[in-house]
Design a protein around this motif. Structure first.
Motif, PDB file in Angstrom:
ATOM      1  N   TRP A   1      -1.916 -11.592  -0.684  1.00  0.00           N
ATOM      2  CA  TRP A   1      -1.048 -10.434  -0.495  1.00  0.00           C
ATOM      3  C   TRP A   1      -0.951  -9.640  -1.788  1.00  0.00           C
ATOM      4  CZ3 TRP A   1       3.381  -8.424  -2.532  1.00  0.00           C
ATOM      5  CH2 TRP A   1       4.043  -7.463  -1.769  1.00  0.00           C
ATOM      6  N   HIS A   2      -0.659 -10.340  -2.903  1.00  0.00           N
ATOM      7  CA  HIS A   2      -0.558  -9.654  -4.192  1.00  0.00           C
ATOM      8  C   HIS A   2      -1.876  -9.004  -4.579  1.00  0.00           C
ATOM      9  CE1 HIS A   2       3.360  -9.933  -6.054  1.00  0.00           C
ATOM     10  NE2 HIS A   2       3.493 -11.170  -5.589  1.00  0.00           N
ATOM     11  N   GLN A   3      -2.974  -9.721  -4.445  1.00  0.00           N
ATOM     12  CA  GLN A   3      -4.273  -9.173  -4.832  1.00  0.00           C
ATOM     13  C   GLN A   3      -4.622  -7.936  -4.011  1.00  0.00           C
ATOM     14  OE1 GLN A   3      -6.376  -9.964  -7.376  1.00  0.00           O
ATOM     15  NE2 GLN A   3      -4.660 -11.208  -8.044  1.00  0.00           N
ATOM     16  N   TYR A   4      -4.420  -8.030  -2.719  1.00  0.00           N
ATOM     17  CA  TYR A   4      -4.762  -6.913  -1.836  1.00  0.00           C
ATOM     18  C   TYR A   4      -3.904  -5.688  -2.139  1.00  0.00           C
ATOM     19  CZ  TYR A   4      -5.368  -4.022   2.279  1.00  0.00           C
ATOM     20  OH  TYR A   4      -5.607  -2.960   3.120  1.00  0.00           O
ATOM     21  N   PHE A   5      -2.589  -5.872  -2.184  1.00  0.00           N
ATOM     22  CA  PHE A   5      -1.730  -4.715  -2.340  1.00  0.00           C
ATOM     23  C   PHE A   5      -1.721  -4.158  -3.762  1.00  0.00           C
ATOM     24  CE2 PHE A   5       0.051  -5.909   1.827  1.00  0.00           C
ATOM     25  CZ  PHE A   5      -0.207  -4.696   2.450  1.00  0.00           C
ATOM     26  N   LEU A   6      -1.981  -4.971  -4.767  1.00  0.00           N
ATOM     27  CA  LEU A   6      -2.139  -4.423  -6.116  1.00  0.00           C
ATOM     28  C   LEU A   6      -3.410  -3.575  -6.163  1.00  0.00           C
ATOM     29  CD1 LEU A   6      -1.147  -4.091  -8.976  1.00  0.00           C
ATOM     30  CD2 LEU A   6      -2.298  -6.241  -9.567  1.00  0.00           C
ATOM     31  N   HIS A   7      -4.464  -4.059  -5.530  1.00  0.00           N
ATOM     32  CA  HIS A   7      -5.702  -3.283  -5.449  1.00  0.00           C
ATOM     33  C   HIS A   7      -5.464  -1.962  -4.711  1.00  0.00           C
ATOM     34  CE1 HIS A   7      -9.942  -2.338  -5.112  1.00  0.00           C
ATOM     35  NE2 HIS A   7      -9.770  -2.176  -3.815  1.00  0.00           N
ATOM     36  N   MET A   8      -4.737  -2.016  -3.608  1.00  0.00           N
ATOM     37  CA  MET A   8      -4.437  -0.784  -2.865  1.00  0.00           C
ATOM     38  C   MET A   8      -3.623   0.185  -3.721  1.00  0.00           C
ATOM     39  SD  MET A   8      -5.768  -0.561   0.184  1.00  0.00           S
ATOM     40  CE  MET A   8      -7.234  -1.220  -0.571  1.00  0.00           C
ATOM     41  N   ALA A   9      -2.660  -0.323  -4.472  1.00  0.00           N
ATOM     42  CA  ALA A   9      -1.846   0.542  -5.334  1.00  0.00           C
ATOM     43  C   ALA A   9      -2.707   1.224  -6.386  1.00  0.00           C
ATOM     44  CB  ALA A   9      -0.734  -0.264  -6.002  1.00  0.00           C
ATOM     45  N   GLN A  10      -3.732   0.521  -6.851  1.00  0.00           N
ATOM     46  CA  GLN A  10      -4.607   1.058  -7.893  1.00  0.00           C
ATOM     47  C   GLN A  10      -5.672   2.001  -7.350  1.00  0.00           C
ATOM     48  OE1 GLN A  10      -5.902  -2.746  -9.329  1.00  0.00           O
ATOM     49  NE2 GLN A  10      -4.302  -2.849 -10.897  1.00  0.00           N
ATOM     50  N   THR A  11      -6.029   1.843  -6.080  1.00  0.00           N
ATOM     51  CA  THR A  11      -7.130   2.640  -5.527  1.00  0.00           C
ATOM     52  C   THR A  11      -6.702   3.596  -4.418  1.00  0.00           C
ATOM     53  OG1 THR A  11      -7.700   0.878  -3.967  1.00  0.00           O
ATOM     54  CG2 THR A  11      -8.855   0.881  -6.105  1.00  0.00           C
ATOM     55  N   LYS A  12      -5.738   3.186  -3.615  1.00  0.00           N
ATOM     56  CA  LYS A  12      -5.243   3.989  -2.490  1.00  0.00           C
ATOM     57  C   LYS A  12      -3.719   3.861  -2.445  1.00  0.00           C
ATOM     58  CE  LYS A  12      -9.429   3.193   0.172  1.00  0.00           C
ATOM     59  NZ  LYS A  12     -10.008   2.634   1.387  1.00  0.00           N
ATOM     60  N   PRO A  13      -3.037   4.535  -3.365  1.00  0.00           N
ATOM     61  CA  PRO A  13      -1.594   4.297  -3.505  1.00  0.00           C
ATOM     62  C   PRO A  13      -0.782   4.600  -2.254  1.00  0.00           C
ATOM     63  CG  PRO A  13      -2.257   6.241  -4.740  1.00  0.00           C
ATOM     64  CD  PRO A  13      -3.513   5.562  -4.279  1.00  0.00           C
ATOM     65  N   PHE A  14      -1.229   5.544  -1.438  1.00  0.00           N
ATOM     66  CA  PHE A  14      -0.448   5.862  -0.241  1.00  0.00           C
ATOM     67  C   PHE A  14      -0.519   4.732   0.793  1.00  0.00           C
ATOM     68  CE2 PHE A  14      -0.975  10.105  -2.109  1.00  0.00           C
ATOM     69  CZ  PHE A  14       0.370  10.471  -2.165  1.00  0.00           C
ATOM     70  N   VAL A  15      -1.591   3.958   0.781  1.00  0.00           N
ATOM     71  CA  VAL A  15      -1.676   2.775   1.657  1.00  0.00           C
ATOM     72  C   VAL A  15      -0.607   1.769   1.241  1.00  0.00           C
ATOM     73  CG1 VAL A  15      -3.101   0.806   2.349  1.00  0.00           C
ATOM     74  CG2 VAL A  15      -4.100   3.100   2.245  1.00  0.00           C
ATOM     75  N   ARG A  16      -0.511   1.541  -0.074  1.00  0.00           N
ATOM     76  CA  ARG A  16       0.490   0.574  -0.570  1.00  0.00           C
ATOM     77  C   ARG A  16       1.897   1.077  -0.282  1.00  0.00           C
ATOM     78  NH1 ARG A  16       3.836  -2.480  -0.751  1.00  0.00           N
ATOM     79  NH2 ARG A  16       4.350  -3.971  -2.375  1.00  0.00           N
ATOM     80  N   LEU A  17       2.127   2.344  -0.466  1.00  0.00           N
ATOM     81  CA  LEU A  17       3.459   2.890  -0.217  1.00  0.00           C
ATOM     82  C   LEU A  17       3.807   2.786   1.263  1.00  0.00           C
ATOM     83  CD1 LEU A  17       3.447   5.979  -2.586  1.00  0.00           C
ATOM     84  CD2 LEU A  17       4.280   3.659  -3.019  1.00  0.00           C
ATOM     85  N   GLY A  18       2.834   3.004   2.130  1.00  0.00           N
ATOM     86  CA  GLY A  18       3.068   2.857   3.558  1.00  0.00           C
ATOM     87  C   GLY A  18       3.448   1.442   3.928  1.00  0.00           C
ATOM     88  N   ALA A  19       2.800   0.474   3.281  1.00  0.00           N
ATOM     89  CA  ALA A  19       3.109  -0.938   3.552  1.00  0.00           C
ATOM     90  C   ALA A  19       4.529  -1.290   3.129  1.00  0.00           C
ATOM     91  CB  ALA A  19       2.107  -1.832   2.839  1.00  0.00           C
ATOM     92  N   THR A  20       5.073  -0.583   2.175  1.00  0.00           N
ATOM     93  CA  THR A  20       6.436  -0.838   1.724  1.00  0.00           C
ATOM     94  C   THR A  20       7.442  -0.572   2.834  1.00  0.00           C
ATOM     95  OG1 THR A  20       5.809  -0.227  -0.517  1.00  0.00           O
ATOM     96  CG2 THR A  20       8.146  -0.206  -0.040  1.00  0.00           C
ATOM     97  N   CYS A  21       7.088   0.323   3.727  1.00  0.00           N
ATOM     98  CA  CYS A  21       7.997   0.667   4.820  1.00  0.00           C
ATOM     99  C   CYS A  21       8.160  -0.461   5.820  1.00  0.00           C
ATOM    100  CB  CYS A  21       7.499   1.922   5.544  1.00  0.00           C
ATOM    101  SG  CYS A  21       7.423   3.367   4.471  1.00  0.00           S
ATOM    102  N   PHE A  22       7.253  -1.423   5.799  1.00  0.00           N
ATOM    103  CA  PHE A  22       7.336  -2.537   6.738  1.00  0.00           C
ATOM    104  C   PHE A  22       7.917  -3.719   6.033  1.00  0.00           C
ATOM    105  CE2 PHE A  22       4.003   0.156   8.408  1.00  0.00           C
ATOM    106  CZ  PHE A  22       4.427   0.323   9.705  1.00  0.00           C
TER     107      PHE A  22
END
Length: 131
Positions: free
Chosen positions: A110-131
């Motif tokens: 979870w940490h590896q995936y979402f840290l990677h998303m924050a670094q490469t596709k920040p809106f994906v990570r921000l969207g996941a925060t809503c859940f």
């Protein structure tokens, strides 16, 4: 490599099925979670929230957010608000006389995936925060 990915996907599928069956069993046969189940939940929360602020700092620093200075400022503030949340789970565990369980593979992934998303596709990570 393809064989490794297949085994990983099968392990994930198996874990998901086990979780589904365990939850179904608890719902059908128990009126409440046991202390050990609660300690496992708190341990997961401890590991998932410990260090989560890095995700929001990374997202705030991403070039895609340059046009949104207010969002960047919000993300830095949000990161600071989220930073100590792992201590809540730790203190609850301490009050139960427990320590956090070792970090599980799913929490590491979870940490590896979402840290990677924050670094490469920040809106994906921000969207996941809503859940």
């Amino acid at each position: 490599r393809g064989n490794d990915m297949y085994r990983l996907l099968e392990a994930i599928k198996s874990a998901q099925l086990k979780l589904k069956m365990d939850l179904k069993h608890v719902c059908e046969h128990q009126s409440a979670f046991t202390i050990e189940q609660y300690a496992s939940y708190l341990s997961m929360q401890y590991h998932v929230t410990n260090g989560v602020e890095r995700h929001f700092y990374a997202a705030a620093g991403h070039r895609d957010l340059e046009p949104y200075p207010k969002l960047r400022k919000f993300l830095v503030q949000f990161a600071e608000e989220e930073r100590p949340h792992y201590k809540i789970a730790f203190n609850d565990l301490k009050n139960l006389g427990r320590e956090p369980h070792p970090m599980t593979l799913d929490a590491k992934l979870w940490h590896q995936y979402f840290l990677h998303m924050a670094q490469t596709k920040p809106f994906v990570r921000l969207g996941a925060t809503c859940f």
